[in-house]
Write a protein that holds these residues in place. Structure first.
Motif, PDB file in Angstrom:
ATOM      1  N   ILE A   5      45.952   3.775 -40.224  1.00 26.92           N
ATOM      2  CA  ILE A   5      45.269   3.958 -38.878  1.00 26.92           C
ATOM      3  C   ILE A   5      45.241   2.595 -38.509  1.00 26.92           C
ATOM      4  O   ILE A   5      44.580   1.717 -38.783  1.00 26.92           O
ATOM      5  N   LEU A   6      45.957   2.575 -37.218  1.00 27.47           N
ATOM      6  CA  LEU A   6      45.925   1.211 -36.499  1.00 27.47           C
ATOM      7  C   LEU A   6      45.140   1.433 -35.537  1.00 27.47           C
ATOM      8  O   LEU A   6      45.181   2.450 -34.318  1.00 27.47           O
ATOM      9  N   ARG A   7      44.268   0.520 -35.177  1.00 23.39           N
ATOM     10  CA  ARG A   7      43.272   0.408 -34.107  1.00 23.39           C
ATOM     11  C   ARG A   7      43.808  -0.410 -33.041  1.00 23.39           C
ATOM     12  O   ARG A   7      44.031  -1.700 -33.011  1.00 23.39           O
ATOM     13  N   ALA A   8      44.467   0.177 -31.828  1.00 21.20           N
ATOM     14  CA  ALA A   8      45.292  -0.606 -30.695  1.00 21.20           C
ATOM     15  C   ALA A   8      44.366  -0.739 -29.587  1.00 21.20           C
ATOM     16  O   ALA A   8      44.306   0.225 -28.893  1.00 21.20           O
ATOM     17  N   ARG A   9      43.650  -1.849 -29.561  1.00 23.96           N
ATOM     18  CA  ARG A   9      42.484  -1.989 -28.459  1.00 23.96           C
ATOM     19  C   ARG A   9      42.937  -1.905 -27.379  1.00 23.96           C
ATOM     20  O   ARG A   9      42.199  -1.587 -26.321  1.00 23.96           O
ATOM     21  N   ARG A  10      44.096  -2.262 -26.849  1.00 20.25           N
ATOM     22  CA  ARG A  10      44.479  -2.339 -25.300  1.00 20.25           C
ATOM     23  C   ARG A  10      45.558  -1.772 -25.007  1.00 20.25           C
ATOM     24  O   ARG A  10      46.016  -1.495 -23.802  1.00 20.25           O
ATOM     25  N   GLY A  57      43.276   1.815 -24.862  1.00 21.62           N
ATOM     26  CA  GLY A  57      43.272   1.038 -23.432  1.00 21.62           C
ATOM     27  C   GLY A  57      43.270   1.993 -22.479  1.00 21.62           C
ATOM     28  O   GLY A  57      43.114   3.224 -22.628  1.00 21.62           O
ATOM     29  N   PRO A  58      43.153   1.477 -21.029  1.00 22.31           N
ATOM     30  CA  PRO A  58      42.737   2.566 -20.057  1.00 22.31           C
ATOM     31  C   PRO A  58      44.075   3.384 -19.684  1.00 22.31           C
ATOM     32  O   PRO A  58      45.133   2.890 -20.141  1.00 22.31           O
ATOM     33  N   PRO A  59      43.988   4.460 -19.135  1.00 23.10           N
ATOM     34  CA  PRO A  59      42.602   4.844 -18.388  1.00 23.10           C
ATOM     35  C   PRO A  59      42.003   5.996 -19.284  1.00 23.10           C
ATOM     36  O   PRO A  59      40.774   6.332 -18.831  1.00 23.10           O
ATOM     37  N   SER A  60      42.383   6.303 -20.208  1.00 22.02           N
ATOM     38  CA  SER A  60      41.912   7.584 -20.700  1.00 22.02           C
ATOM     39  C   SER A  60      41.672   7.323 -22.433  1.00 22.02           C
ATOM     40  O   SER A  60      41.586   8.365 -23.127  1.00 22.02           O
ATOM     41  N   GLY A  61      41.783   6.142 -22.996  1.00 24.15           N
ATOM     42  CA  GLY A  61      41.348   5.977 -24.236  1.00 24.15           C
ATOM     43  C   GLY A  61      40.227   6.623 -24.650  1.00 24.15           C
ATOM     44  O   GLY A  61      39.077   6.595 -23.774  1.00 24.15           O
ATOM     45  N   PRO A  62      39.830   6.708 -25.796  1.00 20.28           N
ATOM     46  CA  PRO A  62      40.780   6.744 -26.880  1.00 20.28           C
ATOM     47  C   PRO A  62      41.663   7.790 -27.279  1.00 20.28           C
ATOM     48  O   PRO A  62      41.271   8.951 -26.980  1.00 20.28           O
ATOM     49  N   LYS A  63      42.892   7.470 -27.552  1.00 22.08           N
ATOM     50  CA  LYS A  63      43.754   8.744 -27.872  1.00 22.08           C
ATOM     51  C   LYS A  63      44.627   8.329 -29.318  1.00 22.08           C
ATOM     52  O   LYS A  63      45.028   7.420 -29.336  1.00 22.08           O
ATOM     53  N   ILE A 155      44.775  -8.143 -31.561  1.00 22.95           N
ATOM     54  CA  ILE A 155      43.491  -8.593 -31.259  1.00 22.95           C
ATOM     55  C   ILE A 155      42.532  -8.422 -32.427  1.00 22.95           C
ATOM     56  O   ILE A 155      41.717  -9.487 -32.608  1.00 22.95           O
ATOM     57  N   GLY A 156      42.944  -7.691 -33.443  1.00 22.78           N
ATOM     58  CA  GLY A 156      42.165  -7.584 -34.625  1.00 22.78           C
ATOM     59  C   GLY A 156      40.937  -6.565 -34.646  1.00 22.78           C
ATOM     60  O   GLY A 156      40.918  -5.823 -33.340  1.00 22.78           O
ATOM     61  N   LEU A 157      40.260  -6.240 -35.610  1.00 22.80           N
ATOM     62  CA  LEU A 157      39.466  -5.170 -35.643  1.00 22.80           C
ATOM     63  C   LEU A 157      38.264  -5.849 -34.905  1.00 22.80           C
ATOM     64  O   LEU A 157      37.953  -6.967 -35.324  1.00 22.80           O
ATOM     65  N   PRO A 158      37.498  -5.127 -34.120  1.00 26.26           N
ATOM     66  CA  PRO A 158      36.147  -5.754 -33.646  1.00 26.26           C
ATOM     67  C   PRO A 158      35.044  -5.682 -34.551  1.00 26.26           C
ATOM     68  O   PRO A 158      35.025  -4.969 -35.428  1.00 26.26           O
ATOM     69  N   GLU A 159      34.110  -6.629 -34.215  1.00 24.89           N
ATOM     70  CA  GLU A 159      32.875  -6.997 -35.168  1.00 24.89           C
ATOM     71  C   GLU A 159      32.146  -5.321 -35.179  1.00 24.89           C
ATOM     72  O   GLU A 159      31.785  -5.348 -36.412  1.00 24.89           O
ATOM     73  N   LYS A 160      32.037  -4.661 -34.378  1.00 26.41           N
ATOM     74  CA  LYS A 160      31.304  -3.554 -34.553  1.00 26.41           C
ATOM     75  C   LYS A 160      31.829  -2.625 -35.681  1.00 26.41           C
ATOM     76  O   LYS A 160      30.999  -1.826 -36.241  1.00 26.41           O
ATOM     77  N   THR A 161      33.162  -2.832 -35.785  1.00 26.20           N
ATOM     78  CA  THR A 161      33.862  -2.034 -36.962  1.00 26.20           C
ATOM     79  C   THR A 161      33.108  -2.167 -38.316  1.00 26.20           C
ATOM     80  O   THR A 161      32.933  -1.331 -39.047  1.00 26.20           O
TER      81      THR A 161
END
Ligand SMILES: C[S@@+](CC[C@H](N)C(=O)[O-])C[C@H]1O[C@@H](n2cnc3c(N)ncnc32)[C@H](O)[C@@H]1O
Length: 198
Positions: A5-10, A57-63, A155-161
């Protein structure tokens, strides 16, 4: 089954991002090259690999776009081709309800689903390994046959993760001392598991 699972933040969830400029589609080049490296080897496709890219990313994430190696056939493995399948996934998914999914083409699905929900679902039957340079060295870590590897994009995994993972049994796993590109990670994971025959 080896699952990623890759979290692609933007990464863009716009259906009309430019295939000629993947960098400006929220680093879609990172997503596409990670998928290619996870699924393809010289001369063929790996068996029993599933790769999920969660585009936030925008406009309709997450997908969540999921590629299943056992089912895909006749796909190009270059970044542009893979990005074009992701683009089709975005074209087919504008009206999905939360947690609803639809088929993009054979071996590729798209869902309106959050990273957290997907990890939680996929963690039920797999050992969960969160890729992290400060984790346990992969060389001294037992890897199960059914393993789910979770990692971040450039960008890396966010802290909230980190907070989210308190409720999910997991191991933080280092692939080595250097901070790698996201697209490098599946190659090293596969190499280690191939050598062990897992
Ligand atoms: C390009 S790196 C992220 C860089 C980002 N600036 C950061 O500091 O997190 C992309 C992802 O690959 C994984 N990764 C990179 N190098 C790694 C290593 N040596 N061991 C384990 N995971 C690694 C991590 O999950 C990371 O979030």
């Amino acid at each position: 089954m080896r699952e990623f699972i890759l979290r692609a933040r933007r990464a863009s969830t716009h259906a009309a991002f430019s295939l000629n400029d993947l960098l400006h589609a929220g680093n879609m080049n990172v997503v596409a090259s990670a998928i290619s490296n996870a699924i393809w080897v010289s001369g063929g496709i790996r068996k029993d690999v599933v790769f999920h890219a969660v585009l936030e990313g925008p406009p309709s994430g997450p997908k969540a776009v999921s590629f299943s190696s056992n089912e895909i056939k006749g796909l190009g493995y270059d970044e542009r081709s893979i990005a074009s399948y992701i683009q089709i996934a975005m074209q087919k998914s504008p009206f999905l309800e939360l947690n609803e999914e639809t088929k993009v083409r054979r071996g590729i699905m798209v869902a309106k689903k959050s990273f957290e929900r997907l990890v939680w679902e996929r963690s039920r039957n797999s050992q969960v390994l969160v890729l992290d340079t400060s984790g346990a060295d992969i060389r001294g870590t037992e890897l199960k046959k059914n393993a789910l590897f979770v990692f971040g994009d450039n960008i890396g995994l966010p802290e909230k993760t980190e907070k989210f993972f308190r409720n999910i049994p997991h191991i933080r796993l280092s692939l080595g001392p250097a901070m790698l590109f996201a697209s490098h990670c599946p190659v090293l994971v596969h190499n280690e598991m191939d050598r062990r025959g897992v």
